[in-house]
Design an enzyme around this catalytic site. Sequence first.
Site: not given
Length: 481
Positions: A155, A255-256, A289, A385, A445
């Site tokens: 999300w 992609e964790l 992340c 996290e 990114s």
Amino acid sequence: MSIEVLESVPTGLLIGGEWRPGSGATIAVENPATQATLAQIADGTPEDMAAALDAAVAAQDSWAATAPRERGEILRRAFDEVTRRSEEFALLITLEMGKPLAESRGEVRYGAEFLRWFSEEAVRVAGSWQTSPEGTTRLLTMKAPVGPTFMVTPWNFPLAMATRKVAPAVAAGCTMVLKPSELTPLTSLLFAEVLRASGLPDGVLNVVNTSDAPSASARILSDPRLRKLTFTGSTAVGQHLIKAASEQVLRVSMELGGNAPVIVFGDADLDRAVQGLLDAKMRNGGQACTAANRVLVHESVADVFAKRVAEAMGSLRVGPGTEPTSQVGPVIDHRALDKLGRLVEESAGRGSSVLTGGQALPGPGYFFAPTVLRLAEGSEQSDEELFGPVAPVETFATEDEAVTKANATRYGLASYLFSTDLGRVLRVAERLEFGMIGVNQGIISNAAAPFGGVKQSGFGREGGREGIDEYLETKYVGIAP
Ligand code: NAD
């Protein structure tokens, strides 16, 4: 504008190029800044998931045979259209996910860039030709699309997490079933409609939202016609899906989660380091992340650095993302809010001092005050996290200690280091066990760069030249001349 944008979003299931109403059950999509319901969308069943795969399988052969230039041009038209409608997309992201509008505009630029990048990569897929070492045979390699792919997205970046998967799959010639997060499905639905209107043939992209991800996923993952699973989300769900994908021996990309360290050396340019930390920590309200999860500062600058960061974080304006003055939006839901409160409390219990913030703010909406914690000497931070606007600062004495502390996590996604010593930058970058390292900057990114992690942050890369490889098989043909 807010009502208009919601009216243009399809609310059904996209299967075989048609928007279908589904069985009648719906999912309510909530605005995390107000807790009001934004829309009701179709709730897909395992049978809908199977129908979506039928459509993807039916479209696969003709899609793979479509000229690469044509696939690229569909992506380019979609890039132009998302860019032309960027205000609509930005508002939709803010409404369903919460981040301030300025950040949503940034996500639209970033997310759209994958469409442009892979529109250019579509025509650059190539194999190779080689003489065998003994000279007796010729080795031809060719690339072929992997085939029907199941995509699951989170999300926190409702547009970019979808375009980062869909664009390379389109470029490579794969068909897809996309399952967006049930918390933020609207942006993906509008994006799918844009792709359809940009000329994507029926059945190439199918979209099924569901309130029962486990059952719907189990159905599609057990179907032998599926060829690949690509997942972005938490490590716990990723581990479960890796196991499920082993049944059909699917190609898998993961992609964790992350636990990014930010290392500030004594020789760092502190202005840059403060700004870099704010970028790495506060982008998306800390719900990324790649977000800074631990701040490791050399003991010679720790006091001044922590003070400056606390002042900067403490002065950020928190409020609904639709307010132009808001710099930090809400977190996604009450569970996220409760978790932050618990983690701050536990840290304080271990002796940390709260330099600013430290608690949830009054609702409606799920707001948490930007928080800086100074960890007590010798206290350990949990390997969890934070996923919110909380920055825990700890100190180190030597380069070795900084690297050891940075690597002391099961995760290995993003990391950041601030130093003006080139030798140190290279030494430390070589030793950091992370897929991505930002040097003297807090945002890394980029559609042209390979995004991804090591260790329990996953495997595979999205974006860059590597991104399309995730959707291609290599075939080798041995030819006797
Ligand atoms: P999540 O794992 O809870 O959910 C991700 C997706 O998986 C959602 O679409 C959800 O519906 C689906 N899902 C949940 N349980 C499932 C199941 N049993 N079977 C199939 N699908 C299931 O993660 P989230 O809360 O949406 O996102 C936050 C997480 O994502 C964080 O851990 C963050 O670090 C990670 N993330 C990673 C990246 C990356 O590129 N590495 C990017 C963004 C977010």
